[in-house]
Design a protein around this motif. Structure first.
Motif, short mmCIF file in Angstrom:
data_model
loop_
_atom_site.label_atom_id
_atom_site.label_comp_id
_atom_site.label_asym_id
_atom_site.label_seq_id
_atom_site.Cartn_x
_atom_site.Cartn_y
_atom_site.Cartn_z
N THR A 67 0.47 -1.20 -0.01
CA THR A 67 0.09 0.09 0.12
C THR A 67 0.83 1.39 -0.13
O THR A 67 0.83 2.31 -0.94
N LEU A 68 1.96 1.31 0.85
CA LEU A 68 2.64 2.39 0.76
C LEU A 68 3.81 2.56 -0.47
O LEU A 68 3.97 4.12 -0.96
N SER A 69 4.12 1.59 -1.22
CA SER A 69 4.42 1.73 -2.02
C SER A 69 3.67 2.23 -3.77
O SER A 69 3.85 2.87 -4.51
N THR A 70 2.49 2.79 -2.95
CA THR A 70 1.18 3.88 -4.26
C THR A 70 1.80 5.39 -3.15
O THR A 70 0.23 5.47 -4.12
N ALA A 71 2.18 5.24 -2.55
CA ALA A 71 1.64 6.94 -1.89
C ALA A 71 2.01 8.00 -2.92
O ALA A 71 1.70 9.44 -2.25
N GLU B 217 -1.46 -0.24 -14.61
CA GLU B 217 -1.54 0.56 -13.40
C GLU B 217 0.22 0.11 -13.30
O GLU B 217 0.47 -0.73 -12.71
N ARG B 218 0.62 1.01 -13.50
CA ARG B 218 1.70 1.24 -13.59
C ARG B 218 3.26 1.05 -11.81
O ARG B 218 2.64 1.81 -11.05
N LEU B 219 4.22 -0.30 -12.11
CA LEU B 219 4.55 -0.19 -10.96
C LEU B 219 5.42 1.63 -11.00
O LEU B 219 5.58 1.96 -11.99
N LEU C 69 12.59 4.44 -3.48
CA LEU C 69 11.64 4.19 -2.70
C LEU C 69 10.63 2.43 -2.71
O LEU C 69 10.18 2.59 -1.87
N MET C 70 9.32 3.78 -3.64
CA MET C 70 8.94 3.41 -3.83
C MET C 70 9.11 2.05 -4.49
O MET C 70 7.71 1.02 -3.78
N LEU D 223 9.85 -0.61 -1.77
CA LEU D 223 8.77 -1.38 -0.25
C LEU D 223 7.28 -2.28 -1.77
O LEU D 223 7.54 -3.34 -1.09
N ARG D 224 7.08 -1.77 -3.00
CA ARG D 224 6.76 -2.96 -3.40
C ARG D 224 6.97 -4.39 -3.69
O ARG D 224 6.41 -5.30 -3.16
N ILE D 225 8.85 -4.75 -3.31
CA ILE D 225 9.45 -5.75 -3.83
C ILE D 225 9.08 -6.56 -2.86
O ILE D 225 8.99 -7.67 -2.26
N GLY D 226 9.46 -5.56 -1.31
CA GLY D 226 9.49 -5.76 -0.11
C GLY D 226 8.39 -6.76 0.48
O GLY D 226 8.63 -7.10 0.96
#
Length: 315
Positions: A117-121, A253-255, A260-261, A264-267
């Motif tokens: 969720t944070l990776s889409t901030a 919906e692009r990566l 940093l974002m 977060l997505r990979i993590g």
């Protein structure tokens, strides 16, 4: 923000239904995916299970609405994290035993989905349309693969663990979730009433029904063999990873571009894999505990007399 709140509220409703279904299944006859008519009779003949199913269906409708208001990588993880936390609370309230691995897995799951969720901030736009032909192909191929694996493994899935059945259910339900994303997009683009005709003319509701039906049969079978705290996280992780990845691709919906974002997505995805490993290690013990409890209930229940000498167990 509204989409996130709708997803969380839907998760609460869904968790209530899931808990009711679990209690109903643990007190019912044994079911199997290779006996579909008997399975349908047992489930639909159990008022408590039907009541729980209505709640889970209502929660699923709320998820569809949220998918039209927020990116799939925000709404879907928020919904799944809410379900995971709700299951843990319910499990503790009813006094069921929770292993250390389950505590860690259930604690990591919302963290993993929170990272997604944070990776889409950075304000990613919500995709509302997809290539219909590609979406249909991916959805049908996924459901067919789930059925083929269960059919070819151990004679209709009889020797598959609850976690494996839960994972298959997750992929099937993930394919249904893609249709929910499509329906949510129609709602966002046209409004509630104006979206009815386009929705009925699209493949979304029909493919949703197929994915949902296959997913629920597999999931209910896995749920009866174990606890919701075992099967639901595995199903949720498999379904969420599939839906977030495929939904992001199919709906454009692009990566994240920001390093940093993206990290977060990979993590987040990496932690979901850790959750699967941790939960899988406790499946055997959970299934044994559930089998003993069901056997005890069966021994304690009075034996009903056969009618006209024709009734038989499991008929």
């Amino acid at each position: 923000m509204i989409g996130l709140l709708v997803a969380l509220l839907s998760a609460v409703v869904y968790t209530v239904g899931l808990s009711v279904q679990q209690r109903a299944l643990h007190g019912s006859e044994s079911i199997s995916v290779n006996r579909p008519l008997h399975l349908a009779r047992v489930l639909l003949g159990n008022p408590r299970w039907v009541f729980g199913c209505l709640f889970t269906a209502l929660g699923s409708v709320g998820l569809i609405v949220s998918l039209g208001l927020a990116p799939v990588s925000v709404a879907q993880p928020a919904f799944a994290a809410g379900v995971a936390c709700g299951i843990l609370v319910v499990t503790l309230v009813v006094g069921e035993r929770i292993t250390r691995g389950e505590y860690v897995a259930l604690a990591l799951m919302p963290v993993a989905l929170g990272l997604l969720t944070l990776s889409t901030a950075d304000g990613a736009e919500t995709g509302t349309t997809a290539d219909t032909g590609l979406l249909v192909t991916v959805s049908l191929a996924t459901v067919a693969a789930c059925l083929a694996v269960v059919a070819l493994t151990g004679g209709g899935g009889r020797s598959m663990s609850a976690a494996a059945l839960g994972a298959a259910a997750g992929f099937a339900q993930g394919s249904a979730g893609l249709q929910g994303k499509g329906l949510g997009g129609l709602l966002a683009d046209h409004g509630l009433w104006a979206a009815v005709a386009p929705a009925l003319l699209s493949p979304y509701p029909y493919l949703y029904a197929v994915g949902w039906a296959v997913g629920i049969v597999l999931f209910q079978t896995s749920l009866q063999r174990s606890r919701a705290s075992i099967t639901a996280p595995v199903s949720n992780v498999a379904g969420n990873v599939f839906m977030v990845v495929m939904g992001t691709i199919l709906f454009g919906e692009r990566l994240p571009d920001d390093p940093l974002m993206l990290a977060l997505r990979i993590g987040g995805f990496a932690l979901t894999l850790v959750v699967v490993v941790l939960v899988r290690g406790n499946v055997a013990r959970a299934e044994a505990d559930t089998s003993r409890r069901r056997a005890h209930l069966a021994d304690a229940a009075p034996t009903a007399p056969a009618r006209n000498g024709t009734d038989a167990p499991g008929a």
